[in-house]
Design a protein around this motif. Structure first.
Motif, PDB file in Angstrom:
ATOM      1  N   ALA A 422       0.258   6.099  -0.693  1.00 20.43           N
ATOM      2  CA  ALA A 422       1.322   5.135  -0.409  1.00 20.43           C
ATOM      3  C   ALA A 422       0.794   3.930   0.360  1.00 20.43           C
ATOM      4  O   ALA A 422       1.145   2.777   0.070  1.00 20.43           O
ATOM      5  CB  ALA A 422       2.448   5.816   0.380  1.00 20.43           C
ATOM      6  N   ALA A 423      -0.076   4.180   1.327  1.00 20.38           N
ATOM      7  CA  ALA A 423      -0.554   3.102   2.194  1.00 20.38           C
ATOM      8  C   ALA A 423      -1.408   2.086   1.444  1.00 20.38           C
ATOM      9  O   ALA A 423      -1.292   0.875   1.676  1.00 20.38           O
ATOM     10  CB  ALA A 423      -1.339   3.684   3.366  1.00 20.38           C
ATOM     11  N   ILE A 424      -2.265   2.545   0.557  1.00 20.59           N
ATOM     12  CA  ILE A 424      -3.191   1.609  -0.077  1.00 20.59           C
ATOM     13  C   ILE A 424      -2.492   0.652  -1.049  1.00 20.59           C
ATOM     14  O   ILE A 424      -3.066  -0.363  -1.441  1.00 20.59           O
ATOM     15  CB  ILE A 424      -4.364   2.342  -0.771  1.00 20.59           C
ATOM     16  CG1 ILE A 424      -3.871   3.321  -1.830  1.00 20.59           C
ATOM     17  CG2 ILE A 424      -5.235   3.045   0.254  1.00 20.59           C
ATOM     18  CD1 ILE A 424      -3.978   2.821  -3.214  1.00 20.59           C
ATOM     19  N   GLU A 425      -1.251   0.958  -1.434  1.00 22.79           N
ATOM     20  CA  GLU A 425      -0.505   0.036  -2.288  1.00 22.79           C
ATOM     21  C   GLU A 425       0.268  -1.002  -1.478  1.00 22.79           C
ATOM     22  O   GLU A 425       0.868  -1.918  -2.048  1.00 22.79           O
ATOM     23  CB  GLU A 425       0.459   0.820  -3.187  1.00 22.79           C
ATOM     24  CG  GLU A 425      -0.232   1.727  -4.189  1.00 22.79           C
ATOM     25  CD  GLU A 425      -1.147   0.971  -5.148  1.00 22.79           C
ATOM     26  OE1 GLU A 425      -0.848  -0.191  -5.483  1.00 22.79           O
ATOM     27  OE2 GLU A 425      -2.189   1.546  -5.546  1.00 22.79           O
ATOM     28  N   ASP A 428       0.456  -5.445   2.752  1.00 22.49           N
ATOM     29  CA  ASP A 428       0.403  -5.883   4.148  1.00 22.49           C
ATOM     30  C   ASP A 428      -0.384  -4.913   5.032  1.00 22.49           C
ATOM     31  O   ASP A 428      -0.398  -5.057   6.260  1.00 22.49           O
ATOM     32  CB  ASP A 428       1.830  -6.028   4.701  1.00 22.49           C
ATOM     33  CG  ASP A 428       2.619  -7.113   3.987  1.00 22.49           C
ATOM     34  OD1 ASP A 428       2.012  -8.156   3.651  1.00 22.49           O
ATOM     35  OD2 ASP A 428       3.829  -6.913   3.746  1.00 22.49           O
ATOM     36  N   LEU A 429      -1.044  -3.936   4.411  1.00 13.39           N
ATOM     37  CA  LEU A 429      -1.840  -2.977   5.176  1.00 13.39           C
ATOM     38  C   LEU A 429      -2.912  -3.710   5.977  1.00 13.39           C
ATOM     39  O   LEU A 429      -3.605  -4.587   5.461  1.00 13.39           O
ATOM     40  CB  LEU A 429      -2.496  -1.983   4.228  1.00 13.39           C
ATOM     41  CG  LEU A 429      -3.335  -0.857   4.850  1.00 13.39           C
ATOM     42  CD1 LEU A 429      -2.441   0.124   5.602  1.00 13.39           C
ATOM     43  CD2 LEU A 429      -4.137  -0.121   3.774  1.00 13.39           C
ATOM     44  N   GLU A 430      -3.043  -3.340   7.255  1.00 14.26           N
ATOM     45  CA  GLU A 430      -4.051  -3.977   8.114  1.00 14.26           C
ATOM     46  C   GLU A 430      -5.404  -3.360   7.817  1.00 14.26           C
ATOM     47  O   GLU A 430      -5.745  -2.286   8.311  1.00 14.26           O
ATOM     48  CB  GLU A 430      -3.672  -3.804   9.588  1.00 14.26           C
ATOM     49  CG  GLU A 430      -2.413  -4.553   9.984  1.00 14.26           C
ATOM     50  CD  GLU A 430      -2.143  -4.477  11.477  1.00 14.26           C
ATOM     51  OE1 GLU A 430      -3.031  -3.985  12.218  1.00 14.26           O
ATOM     52  OE2 GLU A 430      -1.062  -4.890  11.906  1.00 14.26           O
ATOM     53  N   VAL A 431      -6.164  -4.049   7.001  1.00 11.61           N
ATOM     54  CA  VAL A 431      -7.450  -3.535   6.546  1.00 11.61           C
ATOM     55  C   VAL A 431      -8.359  -4.703   6.227  1.00 11.61           C
ATOM     56  O   VAL A 431      -7.893  -5.771   5.801  1.00 11.61           O
ATOM     57  CB  VAL A 431      -7.242  -2.633   5.301  1.00 11.61           C
ATOM     58  CG1 VAL A 431      -6.663  -3.408   4.139  1.00 11.61           C
ATOM     59  CG2 VAL A 431      -8.516  -1.928   4.898  1.00 11.61           C
ATOM     60  N   THR A 432      -9.645  -4.529   6.481  1.00  5.55           N
ATOM     61  CA  THR A 432     -10.644  -5.544   6.162  1.00  5.55           C
ATOM     62  C   THR A 432     -11.751  -4.891   5.343  1.00  5.55           C
ATOM     63  O   THR A 432     -11.816  -3.659   5.247  1.00  5.55           O
ATOM     64  CB  THR A 432     -11.251  -6.155   7.435  1.00  5.55           C
ATOM     65  OG1 THR A 432     -12.172  -5.199   8.010  1.00  5.55           O
ATOM     66  CG2 THR A 432     -10.176  -6.534   8.454  1.00  5.55           C
ATOM     67  N   PRO A 459      -7.741  -0.526  -1.099  1.00  8.83           N
ATOM     68  CA  PRO A 459      -6.395  -1.024  -0.806  1.00  8.83           C
ATOM     69  C   PRO A 459      -6.061  -2.270  -1.625  1.00  8.83           C
ATOM     70  O   PRO A 459      -6.916  -3.126  -1.860  1.00  8.83           O
ATOM     71  CB  PRO A 459      -6.469  -1.343   0.691  1.00  8.83           C
ATOM     72  CG  PRO A 459      -7.505  -0.403   1.213  1.00  8.83           C
ATOM     73  CD  PRO A 459      -8.534  -0.314   0.131  1.00  8.83           C
ATOM     74  N   LYS A 460      -4.828  -2.337  -2.048  1.00 10.61           N
ATOM     75  CA  LYS A 460      -4.396  -3.436  -2.906  1.00 10.61           C
ATOM     76  C   LYS A 460      -4.638  -4.792  -2.251  1.00 10.61           C
ATOM     77  O   LYS A 460      -4.952  -5.778  -2.927  1.00 10.61           O
ATOM     78  CB  LYS A 460      -2.914  -3.269  -3.257  1.00 10.61           C
ATOM     79  CG  LYS A 460      -2.471  -4.046  -4.478  1.00 10.61           C
ATOM     80  CD  LYS A 460      -1.099  -3.593  -4.935  1.00 10.61           C
ATOM     81  CE  LYS A 460      -0.722  -4.255  -6.249  1.00 10.61           C
ATOM     82  NZ  LYS A 460       0.608  -3.763  -6.732  1.00 10.61           N
ATOM     83  N   ALA A 461      -4.495  -4.837  -0.942  1.00  9.03           N
ATOM     84  CA  ALA A 461      -4.728  -6.092  -0.233  1.00  9.03           C
ATOM     85  C   ALA A 461      -6.144  -6.604  -0.452  1.00  9.03           C
ATOM     86  O   ALA A 461      -6.376  -7.813  -0.571  1.00  9.03           O
ATOM     87  CB  ALA A 461      -4.462  -5.901   1.263  1.00  9.03           C
TER      88      ALA A 461
END
Length: 579
Positions: A422-425, A428-432, A459-461
């Protein structure tokens, strides 16, 4: 081989059928009920064909036809074939993972062999866990055996592009998530990526494990490379049938073939092929069934010195298993690296490895490279140690971006697969790109069964920014068709209190591939505090196979076999005293 040949009266099956007593009367009577006369089976080696076919196992969909070829060979050689269906541990449809049932297959094989009037067996498998499951059980049972690999499927194809199982599925899925391909293109890939019977045609777990069985001497030479759809595969099936009958008369049992030297050969070949990371857990389990104490450190040492010479996806860049077969197949690869192998090892043919390789030729030295021009200077796998994985973890350096060979970044920790998915889609996930994705509670007990969840999706981001790799860590496995900077098989697993259970989001994680280290940069005192506060999760099972599995399965570094099935638990099972 200089061995005393068996005679009809010393066949194991004769114990069921030859005596003039009431029990043998019953056995002969039931054979008559099946439509057989004594001339069909008396005095002939009875060969069990252990077939892992099912209507939900696409990799083995040709086995109903192939078993006919095996039977033909057995009959031609004067044996009597009997087909015994066994558990079909396919990877695609079995959830959470067929790995949960590998040991069940091994137990079924061992018990099938012990309990029936068999003199030898042909093992029919191919899809990932079927090879180790069949071989583990047959090694322990100890009767003459030969392994028939399912063979890889034909190359995938869509819109003029060659597709590789798994590897291209992951690639196109990321492009779909990024919005770069249409529904129609996605459907086209779906229909073109699996075009025939057979296993994945990349050097995934299936091709890796059948190559290992081949290199170990358990198949007809080069059998692992023959595509499932090729007529040579039919001929190989008949060869297996003819040869197993001779093996029975010669009393050629697995202990003659599966030795410390042949296991080392198999490990070397695995490294040279760009093997699946799953090779580690399965090869260790297979070896230990034969009393060979193979360790992670042994495999890492071999990986440091064995060049990767099979230019086959995903570790290679350009080719698939069909190309590998046309280039000469596994025999050609083994001949190319013969200087590294013990060519005196005995094989199911009754000849040595060296004798089996005499006329092997490489027909394309870009597909099967010489040792002087490898795809990658070291082997396929590396074993890491550190305060995150004191008992070891595995990475596939040749299949990931070299920028991650030395990497440091903050952890983003997920406790379950659904949470991670769920998170990786979330865009707006805070990830670099420096973030280290971590999935835990996915090991042998936590998964359960150590599912192939280790290639965590980007992650999609980041996908939308063009990134296609990042460092990922888990106590899960990943498909052999997968790729990327994925650290897997972290041991001990988090579910039983391994250090991965103590990692927190934001902790800095450091990977140092050259020095084989994986660490969380957290003070020892803080780790001790966290360990004291850790609470074990509730058991996943209260009954049935899952309960048995969770009570007895080993950790990844020891092969995930059951404790009571290994040699060091006790002597190998002896014949039941029932006559």
């Amino acid at each position: 081989m200089d061995q005393t040949r068996k005679t009809p009266d010393t066949l194991r099956s004769a114990r069921w059928f030859a005596p003039d007593d009431l029990r043998s009367f019953g056995h002969r009577s039931r054979m008559m009920q099946l439509g057989y006369s004594e001339a069909d089976y008396m005095g002939r080696p009875m060969i069990g064909i252990l077939n892992t076919w099912s209507e939900l196992n696409a990799c083995h969909s040709h086995f109903p036809e192939r078993v006919k070829d095996v039977k033909r060979g057995i009959l031609q050689a004067g044996g009597f074939p009997v087909e015994l269906p066994t558990l079909s541990v396919d990877e695609t449809f079995t959830k959470p993972t067929s790995m949960l049932y590998r040991n069940m297959l091994a137990m079924e094989v061992e018990e099938n062999i012990h309990s029936h009037p068999l003199d030898g067996v042909v093992l029919m498998g191919g899809c990932d866990k079927s090879t180790p499951g069949l071989v583990m059980g047959a090694i322990t049972a100890g009767l003459p055996m030969i392994y028939l690999p399912a063979g890889p499927m034909l190359r995938g194809n869509y819109a003029g592009q060659v597709l590789g199982s798994g590897s291209d599925a992951w690639k196109y899925w990321d492009e779909r998530r990024a919005g770069n391909i249409s529904d129609a293109e996605w459907t086209g890939v779906q229909g073109g990526i699996a075009r025939s019977a057979g296993t994945c045609m990349t050097m995934g777990t299936a091709s890796t494990m059948t190559a290992i069985a081949d290199a170990m001497g358990l198949t007809m030479p080069g059998a692992s490379s023959i595509p499932a759809a090729d007529s040579g595969h039919q001929r190989m099936g008949a060869d297996c049938g003819r040869r197993i009958v001779d093996m029975v008369w010669e009393d050629m049992t697995p202990d003659v073939i599966v030795t410390e030297a042949s296991v080392r050969n198999a490990a070397l070949v695995a490294m040279a092929t760009g093997c699946s990371t799953n090779a580690v857990v399965h090869l260790i389990a297979m070896a230990r069934r034969a009393g060979v104490a193979l360790t992670l450190d042994d495999l890492d040492a071999l990986g440091r010195t064995t060049p990767l010479i099979a230019n086959v996806r995903p570790s290679g860049k350009d080719y698939l298993m069909e190309d590998f077969f046309y280039a000469g197949g596994l025999r050609a690869l083994m001949a190319q690296m013969a200087s590294l192998l013990d060519t005196s090892c005995m094989t199911v043919t009754g000849k040595t490895v060296g004798e089996n390789l005499k006329d092997a030729v490489v027909y394309n030295d870009d597909v099967i490279r010489p040792l002087s021009n490898p795809v990658y200077k070291e082997g396929s796998l590396a074993v890491l140690r550190g305060n995150l994985c004191p008992n070891g973890a595995v990475i596939k350096p040749a299949a990931c971006d070299p920028i991650y060979y030395q990497h440091q970044g903050p952890a983003l920790v997920f406790d379950s697969y659904p949470d991670m998915k769920a998170a990786i889609e979330d865009e707006d996930l805070e990830v670099t790109p420096d973030t280290v994705l971590v999935l835990r509670n996915a090991g042998p007990q936590g998964g359960p069964g150590m599912p192939e969840w280790g290639m965590l999706p980007i992650p999609k981001a980041l996908i939308k920014q063009g990134y296609r790799d990042m460092l990922r860590i888990s106590d899960a496995r990943m498909s052999g068709t997968s790729y990327g900077a994925c650290v897997l098989h972290v041991a001990p697993e988090s579910y039983v209190g391994g250090p991965l259970a103590l990692l927190k989001t934001g902790d800095i994680v450091r990977l140092d591939l050259e020095n084989r280290r994986l660490d969380m940069l957290v003070d020892d005192s803080e780790i001790t505090r966290r360990r004291a506060a850790w609470v074990a999760p509730e058991p996943k099972f209260e009954r049935g196979w899952g309960w048995m599995y969770s009570k007895h399965v080993g950790q990844a570094d020891t092969g995930c076999d059951f404790d009571y099935l290994q040699r060091d638990f006790g002597a190998a099972a002896s014949e039941p005293d029932i006559f």
